[in-house]
Design a protein around this motif. Structure first.
Motif, PDB file in Angstrom:
ATOM      1  N   LEU A 187      16.240  29.033  62.266  1.00  0.00           N
ATOM      2  CA  LEU A 187      15.362  29.723  63.216  1.00  0.00           C
ATOM      3  C   LEU A 187      14.807  28.726  64.225  1.00  0.00           C
ATOM      4  O   LEU A 187      14.810  28.960  65.436  1.00  0.00           O
ATOM      5  CB  LEU A 187      14.213  30.378  62.439  1.00  0.00           C
ATOM      6  N   GLY A 188      14.328  27.592  63.719  1.00  0.00           N
ATOM      7  CA  GLY A 188      13.750  26.581  64.601  1.00  0.00           C
ATOM      8  C   GLY A 188      14.779  26.068  65.583  1.00  0.00           C
ATOM      9  O   GLY A 188      14.551  26.077  66.795  1.00  0.00           O
ATOM     10  N   LYS A 189      15.940  25.702  65.069  1.00  0.00           N
ATOM     11  CA  LYS A 189      16.915  25.058  65.945  1.00  0.00           C
ATOM     12  C   LYS A 189      17.444  26.024  67.008  1.00  0.00           C
ATOM     13  O   LYS A 189      17.509  25.685  68.185  1.00  0.00           O
ATOM     14  CB  LYS A 189      18.073  24.502  65.121  1.00  0.00           C
ATOM     15  N   TYR A 190      17.824  27.222  66.599  1.00  0.00           N
ATOM     16  CA  TYR A 190      18.528  28.090  67.551  1.00  0.00           C
ATOM     17  C   TYR A 190      17.622  29.054  68.307  1.00  0.00           C
ATOM     18  O   TYR A 190      17.959  29.494  69.398  1.00  0.00           O
ATOM     19  CB  TYR A 190      19.639  28.857  66.831  1.00  0.00           C
ATOM     20  N   HIS A 191      16.465  29.393  67.721  1.00  0.00           N
ATOM     21  CA  HIS A 191      15.643  30.386  68.403  1.00  0.00           C
ATOM     22  C   HIS A 191      14.396  29.805  69.042  1.00  0.00           C
ATOM     23  O   HIS A 191      13.862  30.353  69.981  1.00  0.00           O
ATOM     24  CB  HIS A 191      15.278  31.509  67.433  1.00  0.00           C
ATOM     25  N   LEU A 192      13.923  28.676  68.539  1.00  0.00           N
ATOM     26  CA  LEU A 192      12.726  28.083  69.134  1.00  0.00           C
ATOM     27  C   LEU A 192      13.079  26.922  70.057  1.00  0.00           C
ATOM     28  O   LEU A 192      12.530  26.776  71.128  1.00  0.00           O
ATOM     29  CB  LEU A 192      11.771  27.597  68.043  1.00  0.00           C
ATOM     30  N   GLY A 243      18.878  25.660  70.661  1.00  0.00           N
ATOM     31  CA  GLY A 243      20.181  25.081  70.312  1.00  0.00           C
ATOM     32  C   GLY A 243      21.300  25.924  70.930  1.00  0.00           C
ATOM     33  O   GLY A 243      21.115  27.099  71.227  1.00  0.00           O
ATOM     34  N   ASP A 244      22.465  25.289  71.137  1.00  0.00           N
ATOM     35  CA  ASP A 244      23.576  26.002  71.763  1.00  0.00           C
ATOM     36  C   ASP A 244      24.093  27.117  70.880  1.00  0.00           C
ATOM     37  O   ASP A 244      24.286  26.921  69.687  1.00  0.00           O
ATOM     38  CB  ASP A 244      24.740  25.029  72.016  1.00  0.00           C
ATOM     39  N   ASN A 245      24.350  28.278  71.466  1.00  0.00           N
ATOM     40  CA  ASN A 245      25.064  29.295  70.699  1.00  0.00           C
ATOM     41  C   ASN A 245      26.559  29.038  70.823  1.00  0.00           C
ATOM     42  O   ASN A 245      26.987  28.108  71.504  1.00  0.00           O
ATOM     43  CB  ASN A 245      24.674  30.709  71.152  1.00  0.00           C
ATOM     44  N   GLN A 246      27.354  29.884  70.179  1.00  0.00           N
ATOM     45  CA  GLN A 246      28.783  29.589  70.132  1.00  0.00           C
ATOM     46  C   GLN A 246      29.440  29.567  71.505  1.00  0.00           C
ATOM     47  O   GLN A 246      30.336  28.776  71.762  1.00  0.00           O
ATOM     48  CB  GLN A 246      29.485  30.609  69.243  1.00  0.00           C
TER      49      GLN A 246
END
Ligand code: HEC
Length: 313
Positions: A145-150, A153-156
């Motif tokens: 959650l922290g890395k990708y939503h806050l 972080g890069d999505n695919q």
């Protein structure tokens, strides 16, 4: 442990593990590390010797211990060695820790009061392996959650785009040095000063021994005059340099050493020497080519005209 890994498995296993680690950590280019560095081979041989020595010492001391044991001790040792896997103390303890099962004898302690027509229920603890796994998923979800939503972080899709950009760069990098597919029929006379300078550099590095720095000729013919043995059109010169001169004359094929686009540059450089009249140049050989391509400075579409290179009678 010895039960699962007898000596003929143990020794190769340790040896190849060491080998793999060495290969992985030593940067030896295309060759395997043990071939690139003899010292690595020595080291591996040493490792093998040490493993074998350890095995010998271990089995010798085991024999001695066996002889010192009383018959009861020996019987006990044998019993332990032959236990089924689940009964080996270490495995047994581990399984107990991971599952926390109650032995059947003490089931009464956790029996619930309910009685469904004679069917009873036990109030077992959740098995710790399951609980730990559950905690692990919670920790994972927090990090995710922290890395990708806050922290964005890069999505695919973004990852893909970045990797494509890198690949594109690699391709351009590769094209700079890779052999190209230029063939004689596509060769044109280059007139750009940069190309001519690049051609001169190639010429200076490979050709001066036989053709002289100014093109005046030596072992090879004069390249600065209007006479050509093998043709004076840029395509013909390109072809001569790619494939070499006539058999036994000393001009080798350069296509293995110089890539075609560079041969095009050196051909253009050679034609730029036309009319420079180097001092005491070699006497003309071959046929005179009057319709000399170097006299036209337009690179692309002047070719059709250049084809008509009429030898002087
Ligand atoms: C070992 C000596 C030698 C080297 C090095 C050499 N050449 Fe030659 N070159 C010759 C000889 C000899 C001939 C004549 C070939 C023949 O008569 O068939 C020749 C012929 C040529 C011709 C044709 C000349 C004509 O009159 O048709 C060209 C163009 C040429 N060389 C370019 C080059 C270039 C460019 C290089 C460097 C990449 C090079 N040569 C390196 C010996 C050499």
């Amino acid at each position: 442990m010895k039960r699962f890994f007898p000596v003929y498995v143990r020794v190769p296993l340790i040896f190849f593990t060491c080998y793999g680690l060495l290969e992985y950590f030593i940067d030896s280019g295309d060759k395997p590390a043990i071939i690139a560095y003899p010292s690595v081979m020595l080291l591996l041989a040493l490792v093998l010797l040490v493993i074998i020595a350890l095995e010998i010492v271990a089995s010798a001391s085991n024999n001695i211990i066996n002889q010192l044991m009383t018959p009861e001790e020996r019987a006990e040792k044998e019993r332990l060695e032959n236990l089924p896997i689940s009964q080996i103390p270490f495995v047994k303890n581990l399984l107990q820790k991971l599952t926390k099962t109650k032995p059947i004898t003490s089931e009464k302690e956790i029996e619930l009061d309910h009685d469904y027509d004679g069917i009873k229920e036990l109030d077992n603890d959740l098995p710790p392996w399951w609980v730990y796994l559950f905690y692990a998923t919670i920790i994972f979800s927090v990090i995710y959650l922290g890395k990708y939503h806050l922290f964005g972080g890069d999505n695919q899709f973004q990852e893909l785009e970045k990797e494509l950009a890198i690949a594109q760069k690699d391709i351009e990098e590769y094209k700079k040095t890779a052999p190209d597919l230029l063939t004689a029929d596509k060769v044109i006379l280059l007139t750009d000063a940069g190309d001519i300078a690049a051609g001169k550099a190639i010429y200076d590095a490979n050709c001066v021994a036989c053709h002289r720095a100014d093109g005046g000729g030596g072992i090879g013919p004069n390249l600065a005059d209007e006479y050509w043995i093998l043709g004076g059109d840029v395509k013909e010169i390109f072809n001569t340099i790619m494939e070499g001169g006539r058999d036994g004359k000393g001009m080798v094929a350069w296509k293995q050493q110089i890539k075609p686009s560079d041969i095009q540059k050196v051909s253009s450089y050679i034609l730029s020497l036309q009319g420079k009249n180097p001092a005491d140049g070699k006497a003309p050989e071959g046929d005179k080519v009057t319709n000399n391509p170097a006299s036209t400075t337009v690179a692309t579409d002047s070719l059709a005209v250049k084809q008509a290179s009429a030898p002087d009678a």
